[in-house]
Design an enzyme around this catalytic site. Sequence first.
Site, mmCIF file in Angstrom:
data_model
loop_
_atom_site.group_PDB
_atom_site.id
_atom_site.type_symbol
_atom_site.label_atom_id
_atom_site.label_comp_id
_atom_site.label_asym_id
_atom_site.label_seq_id
_atom_site.Cartn_x
_atom_site.Cartn_y
_atom_site.Cartn_z
ATOM 1 N N TYR A 170 0.848 -1.189 0.000
ATOM 2 C CA TYR A 170 0.000 0.000 0.000
ATOM 3 C C TYR A 170 0.880 1.234 0.000
ATOM 4 O O TYR A 170 1.957 1.225 -0.574
ATOM 5 C CB TYR A 170 -1.012 -0.046 1.156
ATOM 6 C CG TYR A 170 -2.189 0.847 0.856
ATOM 7 C CD1 TYR A 170 -2.970 0.611 -0.278
ATOM 8 C CD2 TYR A 170 -2.490 1.942 1.634
ATOM 9 C CE1 TYR A 170 -4.022 1.443 -0.608
ATOM 10 C CE2 TYR A 170 -3.548 2.777 1.317
ATOM 11 C CZ TYR A 170 -4.303 2.527 0.190
ATOM 12 O OH TYR A 170 -5.336 3.355 -0.141
ATOM 13 N N ASP A 220 -10.817 7.508 -3.229
ATOM 14 C CA ASP A 220 -10.075 8.411 -4.116
ATOM 15 C C ASP A 220 -10.940 9.016 -5.223
ATOM 16 O O ASP A 220 -10.506 9.124 -6.380
ATOM 17 C CB ASP A 220 -8.845 7.700 -4.704
ATOM 18 C CG ASP A 220 -7.750 7.532 -3.656
ATOM 19 O OD1 ASP A 220 -7.867 8.131 -2.577
ATOM 20 O OD2 ASP A 220 -6.772 6.815 -3.919
ATOM 21 N N LYS A 251 -6.309 -1.896 -1.007
ATOM 22 C CA LYS A 251 -7.172 -1.723 0.166
ATOM 23 C C LYS A 251 -7.791 -3.054 0.593
ATOM 24 O O LYS A 251 -7.843 -3.386 1.784
ATOM 25 C CB LYS A 251 -8.293 -0.733 -0.146
ATOM 26 C CG LYS A 251 -7.867 0.718 -0.173
ATOM 27 C CD LYS A 251 -7.952 1.348 1.203
ATOM 28 C CE LYS A 251 -7.586 2.811 1.143
ATOM 29 N NZ LYS A 251 -7.668 3.498 2.421
#
Length: 591
Positions: A139, A283, A210
Site C-alpha cells: 500500500y 479516491d 485496500k
Amino acid sequence: MESTLKDIRDGASVLDLDPKATVGGGVEDLYGEDFATEDQLVTPWTVSVASGYSLLRDPRHNKGLAFNDKERDAHYLCGLLPPVVSTQELQERKLMNSIRQYQVPLQKYMAMMDLQERNERLFYKLLIDNVEELLPVVYTPTVGEACQKYGSIFRRPQGLYISLKEKGKILEVLKNWPERRIQVIVVTDGERILGLGDLGCQGMGIPVGKLSLYTALGGVRPSACLPITIDVGTNNEKLLANEFYIGLKQRRATGKEYSEFLQEFMSPVKQNYGEKVLIQFEDFANHNAFDLLAKYGTTHLAFNDDIQGTASVVLAGIVSALRLLGGTLADHKFLFLGAGEAGTGIAELIALEMSKQTKCPIEETRKKIWLVDSKGLIVGSRKDSLQQFKKPWAHEHEPVKDLLDAVKVIKPTVLIGSSGVGKAFTKEVIEAMASCNEKPLILALSNPTSQSECTAEEAYTWTQGRAIFASGSPFDPVEYNGKTFVPGQANNAYIFPGLGMGLVISGAIRVHDEMLLAASEALARQVTQENFDKGLIYPPFSNIRKISAHIAANVAAKAYELGLATRLPQPENLVKYAESCMYSPVYRSYR
C-alpha cells in the site's frame, strides 16, 4: 461425487448445508472450508474439484511445494512438482529473503502481486507476519507509483472494470464476477489517486491494495472482497497520449452523465449483493466524494475512507496524544492546511467528538477548528464563494493570506496537514508552532512521502525535539540530541479493516458517525505507555489483528446499540467473536 463429499460437521452432508452467507470474515463455502478447522480436511473446489495442473494454477488452493505426498498422489500432482515437500513457514522465509534482495520498492510490490496471483494463502501469511515491513510495499507509498505505471506493469486483471461502454448492462457485468456472496466492495473512479491526481483506470491498484488489507489486517475473507474501478475517462493528457494506457481514451464524463452512471452502478450493486454489502468509496475527487456520500450514505452501507476513515484514525491519534499534551479536546485549538475531503472530514469528526464530550452544539465546537485552503484562512467574508462543504468552517475573522500568518494569529496547539502539497510545513511554520506550544502536535498526513507537508526529521529538529509527530506515510526513526524519536503513522489501515469487520459481523445496514467515534476510541485505547515513551501516538502495526478485533467489537457494539445490526442475537463477547471470524492464511490439508 457424493462419496467424495464427506460429512464435515455434526454428521451433516455438505450437500444439505444451508447456502446462506456466514456471519464471519468471508463467504460460506458449501463444500466445507468455512466449517473446517485448520486441522480438518477440505475439498479444493472451484467449479469442480481442482486437481493436477489446474490446481497448481488456482491461487486460492495452490500450496506449491507444500503439497504432501498423499495430496500429490490424490490430486494428480506427481511429476508436476519437484520431489521435496516444504512447509509454509519455510516458503515464507524463502520468499521474504527473496523480496529483501530487491532494492526498488516497485520491484517488491510486483513480487508481492505475483505471489498473490499464484498462492493466495502464502501472500496473506507473508503480509500478516511481516506487516510493518510489507505494508509500505503493498500500500502507501509504493502503491502510488504502481498506479502511475499500472499500464506498463499490468499482467492479470484483478477486480471489475466498469466503463461507460457498459452503460445499460452493469448488472450483467457484476454477474460476471465469479463470487456471489460479496461483503466488501472498494470502488474508485481514479480521479484523485492519493496525492497524485487523475490516474483514470490505472487507479485500480488502490481498491486491490485496500482489499488485501481488509483481509490481512481485518480478517475479511478474500473471496468476499471485490475491487472495482469505474472508468468514465480521464483528463490526464499524458495518459490519453500513452499507448500503454489501459482505460477509456476520452475526457471524463461529468454532470448528469456522471451522476446517472454512478446511480446505475449503485442500484445493481445492492440488487446483486444485498443491503449489507459495504461499499467503500475511494479516491474520488472532492466535488464528487461529498455528493456521493451524502446521496448514498442514507440508502446503502456506504463509507468514504478519505473522508471518514482518515477522520477516525486522526481523531484516535489526537485523543491518545492528549495523554501527553494534557487537557481535553475542547481545551485545544486546531488548524488545518487543506480543506478537501480529508481536512473537512477530520475537522467534522473532531467537532462531533468535542460536542459529545462537552454537550455543546456542534456549531459551537466547530469554532475551535480553523481551515486554510489555497486562498488562505477560511473566514466569514469568503462564505459566498466557498464550496458547500467548506461553509461550516467560515468563522468570523480578518482575512489571512497564508499558513504562516494563520499560525501566528490563531496560535493553534495542533497543526494538521491534508493538502497534498509537499514541504508546505516550512521551517518558519513549524518554528511558529514551537514558539507558542511546549509540545506542538504536528500531523503531516498527505501521501505519498513526496507529498508529505514535512518530514519527521524536520518536525523534530525545528522544534528542538519537542514535537509530537505523526504522518500519513512512513518515516524512519530520527536521532536528535542523543535521543531516538519514532514517528507514528496516521495510516487509515488502522481503522478501515476493523471497521469493515465490525460492520460484517454485526450485519449492519448503515454506517453511522457514532461507529466512527467508536472505532477511534478503540484505537486510542490500544496505545500503551511504552508507545508514548517512544513518542508514538499510535500502537505498533505488529499488533494490528488484535487492534482490528477490538475496533470491530466496538463498531459492532455500537451497531447493536443503534438498532442498525441484523445478525441476532448479539454475541456475548464481541472481541472473541471478531477474532473467531477472521480469515486464517494457514494452509489446509486436502482430502
